[in-house]
Every structure is written in structure tokens, then in C-alpha cells.
Design a protein around this motif. Sequence first.
Motif, PDB file in Angstrom:
ATOM      1  N   GLN A  94      31.485   7.001  27.147  1.00 51.43           N
ATOM      2  CA  GLN A  94      29.625   6.595  26.529  1.00 51.43           C
ATOM      3  C   GLN A  94      29.288   6.935  27.913  1.00 51.43           C
ATOM      4  O   GLN A  94      27.997   7.343  27.940  1.00 51.43           O
ATOM      5  CB  GLN A  94      30.304   4.992  26.315  1.00 51.43           C
ATOM      6  CG  GLN A  94      28.180   4.519  26.361  1.00 51.43           C
ATOM      7  CD  GLN A  94      28.304   4.532  24.462  1.00 51.43           C
ATOM      8  OE1 GLN A  94      29.029   4.679  23.877  1.00 51.43           O
ATOM      9  NE2 GLN A  94      26.866   4.811  24.824  1.00 51.43           N
ATOM     10  N   ILE A  95      29.718   6.738  28.529  1.00 50.55           N
ATOM     11  CA  ILE A  95      29.123   7.346  30.567  1.00 50.55           C
ATOM     12  C   ILE A  95      29.137   8.573  30.398  1.00 50.55           C
ATOM     13  O   ILE A  95      27.901   9.096  31.047  1.00 50.55           O
ATOM     14  CB  ILE A  95      30.276   6.189  31.960  1.00 50.55           C
ATOM     15  CG1 ILE A  95      29.960   4.965  30.929  1.00 50.55           C
ATOM     16  CG2 ILE A  95      29.488   6.678  33.410  1.00 50.55           C
ATOM     17  CD1 ILE A  95      31.353   4.336  31.949  1.00 50.55           C
ATOM     18  N   ASP A  96      30.138   9.280  30.137  1.00 51.60           N
ATOM     19  CA  ASP A  96      30.061  10.810  30.480  1.00 51.60           C
ATOM     20  C   ASP A  96      28.923  11.238  29.542  1.00 51.60           C
ATOM     21  O   ASP A  96      27.508  12.163  29.940  1.00 51.60           O
ATOM     22  CB  ASP A  96      31.438  11.117  29.817  1.00 51.60           C
ATOM     23  CG  ASP A  96      31.649  13.010  29.854  1.00 51.60           C
ATOM     24  OD1 ASP A  96      30.153  13.426  28.609  1.00 51.60           O
ATOM     25  OD2 ASP A  96      32.404  13.679  30.763  1.00 51.60           O
ATOM     26  N   LEU A 104      23.620  16.062  34.819  1.00 52.47           N
ATOM     27  CA  LEU A 104      25.142  16.277  36.039  1.00 52.47           C
ATOM     28  C   LEU A 104      26.256  17.189  35.121  1.00 52.47           C
ATOM     29  O   LEU A 104      26.875  16.936  33.623  1.00 52.47           O
ATOM     30  CB  LEU A 104      25.963  14.740  36.003  1.00 52.47           C
ATOM     31  CG  LEU A 104      25.048  13.464  36.873  1.00 52.47           C
ATOM     32  CD1 LEU A 104      25.760  12.348  36.839  1.00 52.47           C
ATOM     33  CD2 LEU A 104      24.644  14.599  38.076  1.00 52.47           C
ATOM     34  N   THR A 105      26.735  18.029  35.478  1.00 53.00           N
ATOM     35  CA  THR A 105      27.824  18.744  34.859  1.00 53.00           C
ATOM     36  C   THR A 105      29.028  18.774  36.251  1.00 53.00           C
ATOM     37  O   THR A 105      28.984  18.681  37.398  1.00 53.00           O
ATOM     38  CB  THR A 105      27.388  19.959  34.670  1.00 53.00           C
ATOM     39  OG1 THR A 105      27.050  20.513  35.817  1.00 53.00           O
ATOM     40  CG2 THR A 105      26.627  20.851  33.486  1.00 53.00           C
ATOM     41  N   GLY A 106      30.378  18.809  35.105  1.00 53.30           N
ATOM     42  CA  GLY A 106      31.447  20.066  36.148  1.00 53.30           C
ATOM     43  C   GLY A 106      32.034  19.043  37.241  1.00 53.30           C
ATOM     44  O   GLY A 106      31.866  17.607  36.617  1.00 53.30           O
ATOM     45  N   SER A 107      32.284  18.791  38.571  1.00 55.07           N
ATOM     46  CA  SER A 107      33.140  17.984  39.150  1.00 55.07           C
ATOM     47  C   SER A 107      31.452  17.234  39.460  1.00 55.07           C
ATOM     48  O   SER A 107      32.392  16.089  39.743  1.00 55.07           O
ATOM     49  CB  SER A 107      33.914  18.875  40.567  1.00 55.07           C
ATOM     50  OG  SER A 107      32.994  20.143  41.009  1.00 55.07           O
ATOM     51  N   ASN A 108      30.040  17.398  39.500  1.00 52.84           N
ATOM     52  CA  ASN A 108      29.554  16.281  40.387  1.00 52.84           C
ATOM     53  C   ASN A 108      29.774  14.974  38.931  1.00 52.84           C
ATOM     54  O   ASN A 108      29.567  14.463  39.551  1.00 52.84           O
ATOM     55  CB  ASN A 108      28.204  17.233  40.362  1.00 52.84           C
ATOM     56  CG  ASN A 108      28.284  17.859  41.160  1.00 52.84           C
ATOM     57  OD1 ASN A 108      29.412  17.692  42.286  1.00 52.84           O
ATOM     58  ND2 ASN A 108      26.968  19.494  41.537  1.00 52.84           N
TER      59      ASN A 108
END
Length: 244
Positions: A94-96, A104-108
Motif C-alpha cells: 500500500q505504501i509502495d 519515487l523509484t528504485g533504491s530511493n
Amino acid sequence: MIEITNLAKKFGEVKALDGLSFTANDGEITGILGPNGAGKTTCLRTLYGLLKADTGSAIIDGIDVKEQPLLARTRLGIFPDKFGLYERLTAYEQIDYFASLHGLTGSNKKQAIEQVINDLEMQELAHRKTQGFSQGQRMKVTLAQALVHQPQNFVLDEPTRGLDVMSTRILRNYLNKFKEKGHCILFSSHVMQEVAALCDRVIIVANGKLAAQGTPTELCELAGESQLEDAFVKIIGSDEGVAA
């Protein structure tokens, strides 16, 4: 910082906002009080970019919501009055999803999700499906969604509606922690005790206009009352629509 200047909005012949102006500062919790129909929700929806003001401006950290709505929204964390969740998803998923909506993407993105889960002490909830979550658990997930992109400003609409005493206390503690970190927090509420306990400043709105503003103590002194609820009623000049 959130700056509202001469905000006006009509729906047909009804003036929902009529030249409303106020400022919510960084490092403070600012509450909006007003009877039903005073214009609180219209004001917040204008901040979200869900409504466009007829005249006036809503500025978030120097960004005009009307001119740059998407950029302004990146500076804003929105905590709605209903904790609607996709119940087939885990709290993490859900947060993702909301992190992705904010770009926001990837490692960030992974780092931001882990940070907010740790900040809200959600480790035990993170990989559980949200179906069957208690109101307090749902509140945490909703708050995490609002905070995952690390906004400077939080806007909350009736944040403790439906929460039990312990969940309300948890939310208040988090709001105070974020205030201490220098965030700007703006929320509407009908619960006078909550506003008096939490808010550094209070904005009283009536008929779409600013009726009064100040600390809870200043508003009581202005009205010559010892309780914020009594001061509020005297300032707006009516008992109608008041919920304590």
C-alpha cells in the motif's frame, strides 16, 4: 509553510469561501475550527488541488497551487478523514503504491518506505494484508502513505474521527514529533479538547471568512471565556453546527 490569501469560491449563489486569509507556519500545528458549512473542507480541497479558487491564492512553500498543482502536491502530505485501503495489499504494498504515485523509484523508494515504516513503528504490520486491520492500524498505514515522500507540510481533515482513545494518543504523539522536526501541520477538527491540547495556533472560520485567529489562550482571552469551546461559540455568534 502554507499561505492562504483572499481565497474565494462560489458554488452557484453560495459563497463557500469569501476572502479567507491565514498562514500556517513551519514548526507549528495550526487548527481550523468552524461550524458546518463554514468553508473548512473547501479550503482544504483547494490546497489539495481538487478545487480551483475563483480568486485569491493558496501557496505551499512558495509554490502557487493554481499555477503548479503537481509540484505543490509534492510538498504536501494528505491525511484524509476516512482510512480507505486496498485490503488485498499488504501495508508495505500500500505504501509502495503511494510512493510510486509521488514519483519515487528504485533504491530511493525502498529507502523512503523503510524509513516511514521505522518512524511509525510499523515493522510488525508491514507485510500483513490490511484486510481486518483495526482502526489504529489503518490509521498508521494511511499516515505512512501521506508521509512516504517526506513532505514538509501535512494536511489532516478530522484526523481522529472514528479512532479509539489509544489510537488518538498515538496519532497526537506522531504529530508532535513531526512538529518538533520543523514540519508545518494543518488540520481541521470539531473536537475542542483536541485543538486546545495540540494546536499552537487556531484559525476560526465562519461564513467562508476568517473570524479570529491566535493561540487557544489568546482566543479565550479575546472572547472573555476560560474554555475554547465557549470562546468559539461566542466568536462565531451561534451554537448552531457546533460539535464538541
